[in-house]
Design an enzyme around this catalytic site. Structure first.
Site, PDB file in Angstrom:
ATOM      1  N   CYS A   2       0.984  -1.498   0.250  1.00 47.24           N
ATOM      2  CA  CYS A   2      -0.334   0.139  -0.036  1.00 47.24           C
ATOM      3  C   CYS A   2       0.582   0.967   0.145  1.00 47.24           C
ATOM      4  O   CYS A   2       2.105   0.879   0.261  1.00 47.24           O
ATOM      5  CB  CYS A   2      -0.483  -0.263   1.012  1.00 47.24           C
ATOM      6  SG  CYS A   2      -1.512  -1.667   0.956  1.00 47.24           S
ATOM      7  N   ARG A  27       0.952   1.603  -6.321  1.00 53.15           N
ATOM      8  CA  ARG A  27       1.466   0.511  -4.537  1.00 53.15           C
ATOM      9  C   ARG A  27      -0.564  -0.102  -4.245  1.00 53.15           C
ATOM     10  O   ARG A  27       0.031  -1.075  -3.719  1.00 53.15           O
ATOM     11  CB  ARG A  27       2.087   1.125  -3.516  1.00 53.15           C
ATOM     12  CG  ARG A  27       3.701   1.934  -4.242  1.00 53.15           C
ATOM     13  CD  ARG A  27       4.186   2.317  -3.121  1.00 53.15           C
ATOM     14  NE  ARG A  27       4.145   1.534  -2.021  1.00 53.15           N
ATOM     15  CZ  ARG A  27       5.522   1.134  -1.898  1.00 53.15           C
ATOM     16  NH1 ARG A  27       6.472   1.457  -1.991  1.00 53.15           N
ATOM     17  NH2 ARG A  27       6.123  -0.203  -1.180  1.00 53.15           N
ATOM     18  N   TRP A  74      -3.736  -1.691  -0.688  1.00 54.21           N
ATOM     19  CA  TRP A  74      -4.412  -3.416  -1.584  1.00 54.21           C
ATOM     20  C   TRP A  74      -4.271  -4.204  -0.048  1.00 54.21           C
ATOM     21  O   TRP A  74      -3.736  -4.305   0.540  1.00 54.21           O
ATOM     22  CB  TRP A  74      -2.306  -3.154  -2.155  1.00 54.21           C
ATOM     23  CG  TRP A  74      -2.978  -4.859  -3.309  1.00 54.21           C
ATOM     24  CD1 TRP A  74      -2.624  -5.168  -4.442  1.00 54.21           C
ATOM     25  CD2 TRP A  74      -2.424  -6.287  -2.418  1.00 54.21           C
ATOM     26  NE1 TRP A  74      -2.866  -6.398  -4.832  1.00 54.21           N
ATOM     27  CE2 TRP A  74      -2.266  -7.003  -3.504  1.00 54.21           C
ATOM     28  CE3 TRP A  74      -2.233  -6.420  -1.269  1.00 54.21           C
ATOM     29  CZ2 TRP A  74      -2.494  -8.469  -3.327  1.00 54.21           C
ATOM     30  CZ3 TRP A  74      -2.036  -7.839  -0.840  1.00 54.21           C
ATOM     31  CH2 TRP A  74      -2.298  -9.202  -2.115  1.00 54.21           C
ATOM     32  N   ASN A 100       1.659  -0.157   6.681  1.00 51.46           N
ATOM     33  CA  ASN A 100       1.430  -1.018   5.278  1.00 51.46           C
ATOM     34  C   ASN A 100       2.215  -2.250   6.406  1.00 51.46           C
ATOM     35  O   ASN A 100       3.044  -1.924   6.946  1.00 51.46           O
ATOM     36  CB  ASN A 100       2.902  -0.338   4.811  1.00 51.46           C
ATOM     37  CG  ASN A 100       2.282   0.297   3.223  1.00 51.46           C
ATOM     38  OD1 ASN A 100       1.080   0.441   2.770  1.00 51.46           O
ATOM     39  ND2 ASN A 100       3.056   1.339   3.171  1.00 51.46           N
ATOM     40  N   GLY A 101       2.554  -3.129   5.979  1.00 49.27           N
ATOM     41  CA  GLY A 101       2.575  -4.881   6.419  1.00 49.27           C
ATOM     42  C   GLY A 101       1.546  -5.679   6.626  1.00 49.27           C
ATOM     43  O   GLY A 101       0.188  -5.060   6.772  1.00 49.27           O
ATOM     44  N   GLU A 493       8.433 -14.325 -19.304  1.00 48.29           N
ATOM     45  CA  GLU A 493       7.955 -13.486 -19.312  1.00 48.29           C
ATOM     46  C   GLU A 493       6.859 -12.446 -19.891  1.00 48.29           C
ATOM     47  O   GLU A 493       5.724 -12.204 -19.401  1.00 48.29           O
ATOM     48  CB  GLU A 493       9.716 -12.485 -19.595  1.00 48.29           C
ATOM     49  CG  GLU A 493       8.924 -11.518 -19.699  1.00 48.29           C
ATOM     50  CD  GLU A 493       8.798 -10.596 -18.107  1.00 48.29           C
ATOM     51  OE1 GLU A 493       8.989 -11.345 -17.383  1.00 48.29           O
ATOM     52  OE2 GLU A 493       8.793  -9.609 -17.645  1.00 48.29           O
ATOM     53  N   LYS A 497       3.166 -11.405 -18.600  1.00 47.37           N
ATOM     54  CA  LYS A 497       3.450 -10.393 -19.117  1.00 47.37           C
ATOM     55  C   LYS A 497       0.942 -10.679 -19.522  1.00 47.37           C
ATOM     56  O   LYS A 497       0.409  -9.398 -18.817  1.00 47.37           O
ATOM     57  CB  LYS A 497       3.363  -9.212 -20.287  1.00 47.37           C
ATOM     58  CG  LYS A 497       5.043  -9.112 -20.205  1.00 47.37           C
ATOM     59  CD  LYS A 497       5.285  -7.448 -19.085  1.00 47.37           C
ATOM     60  CE  LYS A 497       4.937  -8.023 -17.119  1.00 47.37           C
ATOM     61  NZ  LYS A 497       6.622  -8.193 -17.257  1.00 47.37           N
ATOM     62  N   GLU A 500      -1.025 -11.753 -16.343  1.00 48.47           N
ATOM     63  CA  GLU A 500      -0.958 -10.475 -15.184  1.00 48.47           C
ATOM     64  C   GLU A 500      -1.949  -9.156 -15.448  1.00 48.47           C
ATOM     65  O   GLU A 500      -1.997  -8.624 -15.133  1.00 48.47           O
ATOM     66  CB  GLU A 500       0.356  -9.974 -14.672  1.00 48.47           C
ATOM     67  CG  GLU A 500       0.885  -8.623 -16.022  1.00 48.47           C
ATOM     68  CD  GLU A 500       2.503  -8.389 -14.805  1.00 48.47           C
ATOM     69  OE1 GLU A 500       2.541  -8.256 -13.248  1.00 48.47           O
ATOM     70  OE2 GLU A 500       3.682  -8.243 -15.401  1.00 48.47           O
ATOM     71  N   HIS A 516       6.857 -33.569 -22.773  1.00 49.19           N
ATOM     72  CA  HIS A 516       6.496 -33.523 -21.589  1.00 49.19           C
ATOM     73  C   HIS A 516       5.251 -33.855 -20.912  1.00 49.19           C
ATOM     74  O   HIS A 516       5.319 -33.684 -19.879  1.00 49.19           O
ATOM     75  CB  HIS A 516       7.746 -33.532 -21.063  1.00 49.19           C
ATOM     76  CG  HIS A 516       8.599 -33.964 -21.724  1.00 49.19           C
ATOM     77  ND1 HIS A 516       9.870 -34.905 -22.103  1.00 49.19           N
ATOM     78  CD2 HIS A 516       9.908 -33.647 -22.328  1.00 49.19           C
ATOM     79  CE1 HIS A 516      10.650 -35.466 -22.185  1.00 49.19           C
ATOM     80  NE2 HIS A 516      10.820 -34.520 -22.676  1.00 49.19           N
ATOM     81  N   LYS A 615       2.298  -2.956  -7.558  1.00 50.10           N
ATOM     82  CA  LYS A 615       3.485  -2.865  -8.133  1.00 50.10           C
ATOM     83  C   LYS A 615       4.769  -3.393  -7.064  1.00 50.10           C
ATOM     84  O   LYS A 615       5.235  -4.066  -7.731  1.00 50.10           O
ATOM     85  CB  LYS A 615       3.163  -1.260  -8.010  1.00 50.10           C
ATOM     86  CG  LYS A 615       4.942  -1.074  -8.487  1.00 50.10           C
ATOM     87  CD  LYS A 615       5.063  -1.374 -10.140  1.00 50.10           C
ATOM     88  CE  LYS A 615       6.406  -0.907 -11.518  1.00 50.10           C
ATOM     89  NZ  LYS A 615       6.899  -1.881 -12.138  1.00 50.10           N
TER      90      LYS A 615
HETATM   91  O1  M6R Z   1       9.839  -4.584  -7.128  1.00 48.04           O
HETATM   92  P1  M6R Z   1      10.212  -6.581  -7.673  1.00 48.04           P
HETATM   93  O2  M6R Z   1      11.412  -6.570  -9.002  1.00 48.04           O
HETATM   94  O3  M6R Z   1      10.917  -6.988  -7.002  1.00 48.04           O
HETATM   95  O4  M6R Z   1       8.804  -7.373  -8.163  1.00 48.04           O
HETATM   96  C1  M6R Z   1       9.248  -8.537  -8.038  1.00 48.04           C
HETATM   97  C2  M6R Z   1       7.796  -9.093  -8.795  1.00 48.04           C
HETATM   98  O5  M6R Z   1       6.369  -8.770  -8.587  1.00 48.04           O
HETATM   99  C3  M6R Z   1       7.314  -8.001  -9.783  1.00 48.04           C
HETATM  100  O6  M6R Z   1       8.108  -8.310 -10.771  1.00 48.04           O
HETATM  101  C4  M6R Z   1       5.445  -8.738 -10.234  1.00 48.04           C
HETATM  102  O7  M6R Z   1       6.042 -10.351 -11.829  1.00 48.04           O
HETATM  103  C5  M6R Z   1       5.515  -7.475 -11.949  1.00 48.04           C
HETATM  104  N1  M6R Z   1       4.366  -6.919 -11.288  1.00 48.04           N
HETATM  105  C6  M6R Z   1       5.440  -8.820 -13.398  1.00 48.04           C
HETATM  106  O8  M6R Z   1       5.270  -7.720 -13.605  1.00 48.04           O
END
Ligand code: M6R
Length: 620
Positions: A2, A27, A74, A100-101, A493, A497, A500, A516, A615
């Site tokens: 958050c 965030r 969040w 936060n936390g 990756e 993308k 998500e 497999h 984020k």
């Molecule tokens: O800030 P970070 O690179 O540690 O974050 C890791 C993941 O949370 C981050 O890469 C997440 O998978 C992204 N949303 C991918 O696009």
């Protein structure tokens, strides 16, 4: 995950809080709220949903405030409803807290508080903090010679001493108008000290528009803030001197520079970022150099093994790093998912170097992995984008990614910045360990010339065809991504993308592993994205693609310009200009980022703020 912001000063407090919330919304964005001290009356306004809803509600009020706190959420404990939104207050409504936390002894504390007559209104763990402060305030003997600010500080310390878990908090109390208290344990919190104004935030991006002079709180530090005062104390009550630093970091641009989303803007920024990174790190075709790296060359020479730990996109970059470090340095290297690494019992000996990769530098699992390594006296090198982040402060040395602030939840430019830094670091280490000589390095470096331009070409020439492809496949129920070798992480990756931001199920596989099991998924409705540049494993990848075609899969292929093998086979072919094999992942990922973006946009989804995500993932 958050965002926290607090401000005391002469500006229009509500306006400052709202502006900061907009900067922080990446965030967490399921609900938000503010609390201000209007004279000596505490006022709280909060809303489920996005910030513009809160902004609209706030037009109904006129506050005369000099201090306020704000939060964008969040959800962890409790649904994203208005009642669960922060700030939370105590029974009397005189204390407000944003947090936060995660409070781990939540159940025990809430039971204890309820037994003592507190009425808990939300399902959040945060609300407990307000009630604990309330109790501590009423226990404090208030004599005339103890100023209210000391009473407040002592009460917050007392409340925090009962909590186990992680927190960054900011709080207000009616009894101490104009004053705010912040504290951290395991979650970032940054204090900004301007001229006659102060602020506090979980994120540098919200502090920088107010001031560049900051103190980054350490764990178990509290800060007492007002327009005129800034006092740092330890959790045991000892006063500490602030460690101010002036941060020279590009501000997150509030506008999207004409792009419909931050993600698209960030995709298109990549060639410029890579150009900038190369010019800073290599200065022509010099041996790469990392000015900020505090790990001494003598230390970097001795390691016999490397473990890379990271999450999500950063983990994918870590796999790329593994391939390079093993190939060029012949150093055994593992790329581990941070959340697994932290809980299994990895063999960590002192001849191991742990590399922790994180865009935000705040990912809880990656930080836990880092701490685990350090507790076993293993050196940790961070690769991180955000200056002042926890990862950069706790690592023994940090290489900054220089991607600039990334706002879109889907990581794009940070990924390519991670790849290029891992590439350059491999060369640097190769030279240091006398495995690569200067001529070899210069010859490899010469392959970098033209990389930014090639990235531009891929982005600009592909946009229309990727849009066509997105239109054709936007309703597919699942996608598969296949690649081999250095592009295996590109398959992972590309799939991440897509899922998500478009919510379409997608999986990435090593092409050789496909038969497999996963090949059973292929049918006439299944798009299969094959990353097949004409590299050293091309023939093998090609055979795997033929197997997919034989089973009716619908092919989308990324290959090298001039290769006509797929002209008749694939529905869409995206090409990259020829480039040194180990750099192809910096090009092949670009059409996949665009594809994910365009599909999500066509589906009318919020590309920059996908559902359920944030984020930086500061909870495990
Ligand atoms: O800030 P970070 O690179 O540690 O974050 C890791 C993941 O949370 C981050 O890469 C997440 O998978 C992204 N949303 C991918 O696009």
């Amino acid at each position: 995950m958050c965002g926290i912001f607090a401000y005391a000063g002469p500006r229009d407090v509500v306006e400052v809080l709202l502006t900061a919330l907009k900067r922080l919304q990446y965030r967490g964005y399921d609900s938000c709220g503010i609390a201000v001290l209007d004279g000596d009356e505490l006022m709280v306004v909060k809303e489920a949903g996005p910030i513009d809803r809160l902004e609209k509600r706030l037009t109904q009020y006129t506050f005369q405030a000099r201090a306020g706190i704000a939060h964008t959420r969040w959800a962890t404990h409790g649904q994203p409803t208005t009642v669960n939104a922060h700030p939370h207050t105590d029974c009397s409504g005189t204390v407000a807290v944003v947090h936060n936390g995660v409070i781990e002894n939540y159940r025990e504390l809430s039971q204890r508080l309820t037994e003592r007559g507190h009425i808990l209104r939300s399902q959040t763990d945060t609300e407990l903090i307000a009630h604990l402060i309330e109790e501590a305030l009423s226990e404090q003997s208030r004599t005339e010679d103890v100023p209210n600010e000391q009473v407040f500080l002592q009460s917050v310390r007392q409340a925090l001493s009962q909590i186990s878990g992680t927190y960054a908090i900011a709080c207000l109390w009616e009894g101490a108008p104009g004053l705010m208290i912040g504290a951290r344990h395991g979650c970032p919190l940054i204090v900004g000290a301007g001229e006659q104004e102060v602020c506090l935030s979980s994120d540098l991006n919200a502090v920088l528009p107010i001031t560049r002079k900051v103190h980054i709180l350490n764990d178990d530090e509290l800060v007492l803030l007002s327009e005129k005062n800034l006092i740092i104390v330890s959790v045991t009550g000892q006063e500490l001197s602030p460690r101010f630093q002036v941060i020279d970091w590009q501000l997150v641009q509030e506008d999207r520079a004409g792009f419909p989303t931050f993600m698209l803007k960030e995709i298109y920024e990549q060639p410029d970022r890579i150009e900038e990174i190369l010019s800073q790190r290599c200065r022509g075709e010099q041996i790469p150099f990392f000015e900020e790296l505090t790990l001494r060359p003598s230390e970097l020479i001795g390691f016999r093994r490397i473990i890379i730990e990271a999450a999500g996109t950063s983990w994918h970059a870590g796999i790329y790093g593994k391939y390079l470090l093993e190939k060029y340095l012949r150093l055994p290297t593992e790329a581990e998912i941070a959340s697994e690494f932290r809980y299994r019992q990895p063999v960590l000996e002192q001849d191991t170097l742990v590399i922790a990769i994180s865009q935000s530098g705040e990912t809880a699992d990656t930080l836990a992995g880092l701490r685990q390594a350090k507790s076993r006296f293993v050196r940790v090198l961070g690769f991180c984008n955000v200056p002042g982040s926890t990862l950069s402060r706790e690592s023994d040395g940090t290489i900054f990614l220089l991607a600039g602030p990334e706002v879109g939840v889907a990581s794009t430019k940070a990924y390519t910045a991670q790849l290029i830094h891992l590439f350059l670091f491999t060369l640097y280490l190769g030279r240091l360990r006398w495995i690569l000589d200067e001529d070899q390095i210069r010859s490899i470096l010469s392959s970098l010339s033209g990389l930014p331009e090639k990235m531009r070409v891929v982005l600009e020439s592909h946009d229309p065809i990727v849009r066509d492809c997105a239109r054709r496949f936007q309703n597919a129920r699942h996608f598969l991504y296949l690649a081999r070798g250095i592009n295996y992480p590109t398959a992972l990756e590309g799939a991440l993308k897509l899922k998500e931001i478009s919510y379409i199920h997608a999986s990435g596989y090593a092409a050789g592993e496909f038969k497999h099991g996963p090949i059973a998924l292929v049918d006439k409705d299944c798009p299969v994205v094959c990353i097949a540049p004409t590299d050293s494993v091309y023939e093998k990848t090609f055979s795997n693609i033929e197997e997919v075609r034989a089973r009716g899969g619908r092919l989308i292929v990324v290959t090298t310009e001039g290769n006509s093998d797929f002209d008749q086979m694939a529905e869409f072919v995206f090409t990259i200009p020829p480039i040194f094999e180990d750099l192809t992942p910096l090009l092949t990922v670009l059409p996949l980022q665009l594809l994910a973006h365009h599909i999500a946009s066509l589906k009318g989804l919020d590309v920059d703020k996908p559902r359920n995500l944030a984020k930086s993932v500061t909870v495990e």
